[in-house]
Design an enzyme around this catalytic site. Structure first.
Site, mmCIF file in Angstrom:
data_model
loop_
_atom_site.group_PDB
_atom_site.id
_atom_site.type_symbol
_atom_site.label_atom_id
_atom_site.label_comp_id
_atom_site.label_asym_id
_atom_site.label_seq_id
_atom_site.Cartn_x
_atom_site.Cartn_y
_atom_site.Cartn_z
ATOM 1 N N TYR A 191 28.203 34.725 -6.136
ATOM 2 C CA TYR A 191 27.502 34.837 -6.734
ATOM 3 C C TYR A 191 27.509 35.493 -8.570
ATOM 4 C CZ TYR A 191 26.072 32.519 -3.002
ATOM 5 O OH TYR A 191 26.179 31.098 -1.639
ATOM 6 N N ARG A 240 46.516 34.433 3.913
ATOM 7 C CA ARG A 240 47.381 34.865 3.285
ATOM 8 C C ARG A 240 48.766 35.712 3.442
ATOM 9 N NH1 ARG A 240 42.168 39.195 2.975
ATOM 10 N NH2 ARG A 240 41.597 39.424 0.962
ATOM 11 N N PHE A 261 37.327 28.617 -1.640
ATOM 12 C CA PHE A 261 36.893 29.088 -2.630
ATOM 13 C C PHE A 261 38.165 28.827 -3.525
ATOM 14 C CE2 PHE A 261 40.668 31.632 -0.744
ATOM 15 C CZ PHE A 261 40.755 32.894 -1.547
ATOM 16 N N HIS A 262 38.939 28.177 -3.642
ATOM 17 C CA HIS A 262 39.097 27.722 -4.758
ATOM 18 C C HIS A 262 38.906 26.519 -5.610
ATOM 19 C CE1 HIS A 262 43.314 30.083 -3.940
ATOM 20 N NE2 HIS A 262 43.709 29.422 -5.376
#
Lengths: 156, 588
Positions: free
Chosen positions: B265, B475, B413-414
């Protein structure tokens, strides 16, 4: 002018309703689908990890008619044991701990998804109703050969 | 500080920046026609912050291209040029660490420090209270970047940006991270002092909306960053200095994620400041409601932090009932973003209709799509909508078991941070001209850039989401893995990942060209650059919800909520006295 336009009220009201439906659905899935998240089992001292039960003797142990405990050590960069073989219809309790850094365990074809934090014993259960080979992989970066940390469950 | 005392009521006839013989000085014309000139000693560090952010963005983006192409077997990591910079054996993960740290810590922190500082100055119509702190924030961030960057390039911190102990990095890596966090605290202190000075000079006035948002953003982050500070100071550094034998890995992770979700955020809210207070102006419309915008930022202040356990759903160290609390709060934090969706789209519609748009959707085509600053942020909004929606999937505890730590999360999250990044680039398309006095150069290229990023990101994310559902872990140097041929159905996802990633790489190259051209002044000078500030239809008068501005009370409530969310863990978690020390050999 009104503070909150009626369109906005409708939009926000719908959002709340959708979120509540989602929360109820997710919560009920615990019971309806008999799911559980990993929760505290026991702790294990990294210093004496390899010399004390259960991880002094990792392997597959039959604990019931169709039920097995898979005691697995996670270490950079291998699971020990890296292969377990069970008959079709078996229930396997994965009990896994890390001897060094944080690792993960995802068993394909199941809902087993664990983050293995040093000091904690992690546990998850899966039933294998189909014959085949099920890959399991380390899902948390643990060094340059992280991508070679894998194993398989052979169901026959 | 130069506040023109007798500013003319109408726009000055002369170029407003061409004052007092100054070559260029950023100025603003306030709502009451007051003309305020900001001192170069403050606008220059703001520009440096933006430039450092963009440099981090470029350098951090490069390894991303390598990761995307790796999925289809194109290995750039044994290329001579690459191995002359990165370690031969660790190159993939070293690059991944640089990608994470440079993009989500350096790029975001320095851009926020620069942009939100300027927004604060604009909102109050006065320079920051302390020039020293403006400069200090920049130099702290620079020092932190140099320290962390040096250890990462030396392959002494290949621990990814989450640096979960007992995976161990060079001490200077942690110090660098701490300096970067402190740069944000310094910025907060300066914002608060400036606010207090302004309040003393303007008794009884309501805090301007943009300033209120700046305070909320930084207050939220300052509270949340206590977790990571405690992790480094009380768990990692004592271990690094040899005062403790090892680390409590579970405690360290929990402290990390106390900060690790709100950090999202902290990236997002500067973009929201732009979307609420600037985008309506750029789109030719007005913000519908000022008090509701304040309410949204208060909700973010309250709900950003007590949600960290949703990153820890698969950890056995945290009991189910505690995960439930954070799971519910995670659903709740979706709400302010939905209010934002309504408010922002309503302002856009207003702009489109003012430009003559008719019918249900006709207004969309009337928006100024030729303005890259706006178009980039419109694209960012669209991408972010999908990012937020996929976040609800991850937040659903049982569904999380299917996607946790898989490439699905990477896809998710990209579309959040990748959208925020595009929003920052959109802001930079007016911010760099504003701070330098140069016109934006390469407008067409900039438009190509944003469309490329938009489609590239969606294609890339779709590839990662599909790969994750097939069980590919995140990852992971997938093409090098022992199991790359044992997972079915990856041909199309890997191809999408590589195509999308390449498009974003090309988009990044265009950003570089446009920004360098602008900095060099290739499109000439323009002395009438302005900070876009939207008017509101429902303003914040004394009458409407004045209690919203009482930010001290909200901070106290927010601290209480964090305590409620984390005290059960802290009092029931019993470390067994053991401590993890990592592996007996180097892991990278």
């Amino acid at each position: 002018m009104e503070m909150i336009h009626r369109y906005e009220r409708f939009f926000l009201g719908s959002t709340v309703v959708i979120l509540i439906i989602g929360m109820v659905a997710v919560t009920s899935s615990f019971f309806v689908n008999d799911l559980e998240l990993p929760s505290p089992v026991d702790t294990v001292d990294p210093a004496t990890f390899t010399s004390e039960p259960p991880f002094n003797n990792p392997g597959l142990f039959q604990v019931g008619e169709n039920e097995y405990d898979a005691i697995i050590t996670a270490q950079a960069w291998a699971f020990i044991p890296g292969q377990i073989t069970v008959p079709v219809g078996s229930t396997v309790n994965f009990k896994i701990g890390s001897v060094d850094v944080v690792h993960g365990l995802i068993v394909h074809g199941t809902n087993v998804n664990l983050t293995i934090v040093p000091g904690q014993i992690s546990e998850a259960t899966a039933t294998f109703d189909e014959p085949g080979e099920f890959l399991f992989v380390c899902s948390e970066y643990c060094g340059i050969l992280h991508h070679n940390m894998a194993g398989r469950v052979i169901v026959n | 500080m130069t506040i023109a005392a007798d500013a003319p009521k109408s726009r000055p006839a002369h170029p407003i920046y061409d004052m007092e013989g100054m070559e260029h000085s950023a100025a603003v014309e306030m709502e009451d026609s007051r003309l305020v000139v900001f001192p170069r000693s403050q606008t220059r560090p703001i520009l440096w912050n933006v430039i450092l952010a963009l440099v981090a963005f470029m350098l951090g983006g490069l390894p991303g291209i390598g990761q995307a192409l790796e999925r289809v077997g194109i290995n750039l990591y044994n290329n001579d040029v690459v191995t002359s910079v990165l370690d031969e054996n660790a190159a993939y993960y070293q690059g991944l660490t640089l990608h994470g740290v440079l993009l989500v810590i350096v790029f975001t922190f320095t851009f926020a420090n620069g942009f939100v500082t300027l927004a604060t100055m604009r909102a109050y119509g006065r320079p920051m209270a302390s020039t020293l702190l403006v400069q200090l924030a920049f130099f702290l961030a620079l020092a932190g970047t140099v320290l962390a960057g040096w250890t990462m390039l030396a392959n002494e911190a290949t621990v990814l940006f989450t640096f979960y102990p007992p995976l161990e990095a060079n001490t200077m890596f942690y110090i660098g991270a701490v300096l970067l966090v402190i740069s944000t605290w310094v910025t907060l202190v300066n914002i608060i002092i400036t606010h207090r000075r302004w309040a003393a000079d303007n008794p009884g006035k309501r805090t301007p909306l943009m300033a209120f948002m700046a305070i909320m953003t930084y207050a939220m982050w300052a509270m949340a960053s206590v977790g990571i500070a405690a992790e480094v100071l009380f768990v990692i550094l004592p271990w690094k200095f040899g005062w403790t034998e090892g680390v409590d890995a579970q405690l360290a992770r929990t402290l990390f994620w106390l900060t690790g979700h709100p950090i999202v955020y902290f990236w997002l809210l500067p973009a929201y400041i732009s979307w609420y207070t600037m985008i309506p102006k750029q789109a030719g419309g007005r913000l519908f409601s000022d008090p509701i915008a304040r309410f949204v930022f208060i909700l973010f202040l309250l709900l950003s932090a007590p949600v960290g356990f949703h990153h820890q759903f698969t950890e056995s160290g945290i009991p189910q009932w505690m995960k439930n609390i954070h799971g519910i709060a995670t659903f709740a934090i979706f709400f302010p973003s939905m209010i934002t969706a309504f408010s922002v789209i309503s302002a856009l519609e207003n702009g489109g209709r003012n430009a003559g748009g008719k019918g249900l959707f006709g207004w969309i085509w009337k928006l100024p799509w030729g303005n890259p600053a706006l178009t980039a942020q419109l694209h960012a909004m669209l991408i972010f909508t999908l990012g937020g929606a996929s976040g609800l999937i991850n937040a659903s505890q049982t569904v999380n078991l299917v996607v946790h730590n898989t490439a699905f999360i990477v896809g998710h999250f990209h579309m959040t941070i990748g959208a925020v990044a595009l929003a920052y680039i959109g802001i930079a398309y007016w911010l760099v001209p504003y701070l330098t006095g140069n016109n934006l150069w390469g407008r067409k290229l900039a438009l190509w850039q944003t469309w490329l990023w938009f489609f590239g990101m969606l294609i890339f994310a779709r590839g990662q989401i599909s790969a994750g559902l097939q069980g590919v872990p995140r990852r992971t140097a997938f093409a090098d893995s022992v199991y790359r041929d044992f997972i079915d159905g990856l041909d199309v996802p890997n191809m999408l990942t590589a195509i999308g990633g390449s498009m974003m790489g090309l988009s990044g190259l265009l950003i570089f060209i446009v920004i360098v051209g602008t900095l060099m002044g290739l499109a000439g000078k323009n002395r009438e650059q302005l900070i876009p500030v939207a008017e509101t239809r429902v303003g914040a008068t004394k009458r409407i919800w004045p209690w919203l501005d009482n930010y001290k009370v909200w901070v106290i409530v927010a601290i209480l909520l964090i305590l409620i969310a984390y005290i059960p863990f802290i009092v029931t978690y019993v470390p067994d006295g053991s401590s993890a020390t990592g592996a007996p050999f180097p892991l990278y």
